[in-house]
Design an enzyme around this catalytic site. Structure first.
Site, PDB file in Angstrom:
ATOM      1  N   CYS A  18      13.688   0.630  25.032  1.00 15.55           N
ATOM      2  CA  CYS A  18      14.253   0.772  23.834  1.00 15.55           C
ATOM      3  C   CYS A  18      12.891   0.728  22.824  1.00 15.55           C
ATOM      4  CB  CYS A  18      15.450  -0.253  23.278  1.00 15.55           C
ATOM      5  SG  CYS A  18      14.950  -1.830  23.627  1.00 15.55           S
TER       6      CYS A  18
ATOM      7  N   HIS B 293      15.745  -2.358  16.125  1.00 15.20           N
ATOM      8  CA  HIS B 293      14.407  -2.797  16.185  1.00 15.20           C
ATOM      9  C   HIS B 293      13.497  -2.442  15.076  1.00 15.20           C
ATOM     10  CE1 HIS B 293      15.636  -4.150  20.275  1.00 15.20           C
ATOM     11  NE2 HIS B 293      14.925  -3.527  21.054  1.00 15.20           N
TER      12      HIS B 293
END
Lengths: 350, 350
Positions: A132, A252
């Protein structure tokens, strides 16, 4: 939504944080899905999921589950992928695997469609979805690399707990309630489920994601280093990473420093480039306090970039801040996007 | 605790997040305090604080408040310092100012005692306490600079909300409760009280601390850049910073990359150096998951350093993770430590 002509699509790990979002991404995709095969562990077999206005029964994932499958999206952990992805490929399915099991295999393309879609032509039945934190970074940096070349990346991450699964989100919420009520937090999963010690995540920052390697980098940091070079197809780029878990549920953040191969490029040129880049949204207007934030990016498919500015001392150095939903572009959406690319490139036939 | 012979010490902003901790640090200091002069705005005048087993009445800070003061610790915001610190100095007090009001003044020493205690000899009545995120970084890096030279620093911060004051801690807690209960967060202070827009801080990360400058860096980032060079007494060190607020109450984290002036130094040498450095505690044992974390550093005076490792591609490049209590070493403790140094160096007499 469901087609009479179309693809048989399996989702392995359909009950997880990423699996549930793979169904959402498939629902909103133009990909023609004829039948869904929701697969999971024996524990979830018999439960139902709704997809395309219809209920589907979850079955236990076994080698035989993949007999009629065109595309199998895997997100049930590395050991499940290691065991079942080759079985699926052997039976003719094209596997898009969201675990780290095959990412660095020479014969497995590691794909972010905006960056290296063409690598899909080299597949042998298994395609890997990158980590990710790598995906959002390379999606933002590739347009810059194409325009100016890239010789160096230093990244510090601010990673959401959902990268550790749905249970980690619940753990952050429970710990936050406990701390706010003056109780001790009860750590059970974070920072790393399989490691020896667990620490409070609520109102804390933990500089460990995944297990430590012999070189004192974590596996997450090595994934960012090695996967970036593979996806960009350039082993010469200097990449280093410090990966930190923060008390955020979804999305994130990344503080990224780069050095390009050209001097005297103004930051405004990088902004123009990213404003037009596929899959990227430029949010960079300091005067009006416009910059990416996890709370805004959650639930969106794009990669958000802002705070782009030149290093005060290095003419070819730039800093920026990159945010994206780790469960969508970082996982479920990138996987479905790979499936869309397979169809577009004629690598899977309806 | 109180001495018959000793110093008259004023604390300006005594009710704030830093002010209350200045009293705690004074209580546990060997500094001989004869009388305390707790000062604040008119709003808090008349309230009491307990110090040295005795109650003291808070008075409104005015120029005349400093007539008999030996040392005045200021932490009531830049505008109060700008107005009253020169008045205090004029009356013979030595001011230790925790705001950014005088830090970059040529005639004002900017001091972290472990780094540049001797700069105190140059004071003209006002001494500046550096920015919290700068202090912990230079305390950790100075031993390395002394041993090998330092040509470059790139830092990404993970800063606690208490840097924005006691009200910001309450705001984070209230927002966290609201979000956990499915309600909208009510942002009023963060990221920056004096700026136009406010954003949710709970379960989010905000890449803005203090106001944006014309060069698109924030003032917090420019403080780290300029103050580091001034404290280390070296304008040639390349410094850049990205400052991010995270949902942590107390203790700042910093992901720091440095380049030293020597190649082939093993990371273990840097660790040995920091294990013996004053005010620094080495927490670096990846095998046993030992590394600094905000939740562990809160309430402690030291600077904690870990995750020290060589850059994979740059022989003189190292990454590390530095954590310290932003209200103690970052503010109250460093100020009291400066007062202790003044006494030790004979710059203030009992």
């Amino acid at each position: 939504m469901l087609k009479t002509e179309g693809l048989n699509v399996a989702v392995v790990g359909v009950t997880g944080a990423v699996g549930t979002r793979m169904l959402e991404m498939l629902e909103s995709s133009p990909l023609p899905v004829k039948s869904l095969f929701p697969l999971a562990s024996a524990r979830s077999a018999g439960k139902k999921v709704v997809f395309g206005g219809k209920e589907w029964t979850i079955e236990e994932a076994k080698p035989e589950s993949f007999e009629k499958i065109d595309i199998a999206l895997f997100s049930a952990g590395g050991s499940v992928s290691k065991q079942l992805a080759p079985e699926a490929a052997k039976r003719g399915a094209i596997v898009v695997d969201n675990t780290s099991a095959f990412r660095m295999d020479k014969d497995v393309p590691l794909v972010v469609p905006e960056v290296n879609e063409k690598a899909l032509f080299q597949h042998h039945g298994i395609i890997a979805n990158p980590n990710c934190s790598t995906i959002q970074m390379v999606a933002a940096l590739e347009p810059i690399r194409q325009a100016y070349g890239l010789n160096r990346i230093i990244v510090s991450t601010y990673q959401a707990v959902s990268g550790a699964g749905a249970k980690a989100i619940a753990e952050l919420e429970n710990q936050s309630r406990d701390v706010l009520n003056g109780k001790e937090a009860q750590p059970a999963i974070m920072p790393v489920k399989g490691d020896k010690r667990h620490f409070q995540m609520a109102f804390n920052a933990i500089p460990q994601i995944d297990l430590f390697q012999p070189n004192d980098y974590t596996f997450e940091e090595m994934k960012m280093i090695n996967e970036t070079k593979k996806i960009m197809g350039d082993q010469e780029i200097k990449v280093s990473a410090t990966c930190v878990r923060v008390p955020v549920s979804i999305s994130h953040g990344e503080s990224v420093y780069i050095e390009i191969n050209k001097s005297d490029v103004p930051a405004s040129d990088l902004k123009s480039l990213l404003a037009d880049a596929p899959g990227v949204i430029l949010e960079d207007d300091p005067e009006h306090q416009v910059y990416p934030m996890p709370a805004n990016a959650a639930g969106k498919k794009e990669v958000f970039v802002g705070r782009i500015r030149r290093d005060p001392d290095v003419a070819n150095g730039f800093h920026m801040w990159i945010v994206s939903d780790n469960l969508l572009k970082g996982a479920a959406w990138n996987s479905v996007q790979i499936a869309e690319s397979l169809l577009k490139l004629g690598l899977v036939k309806v």
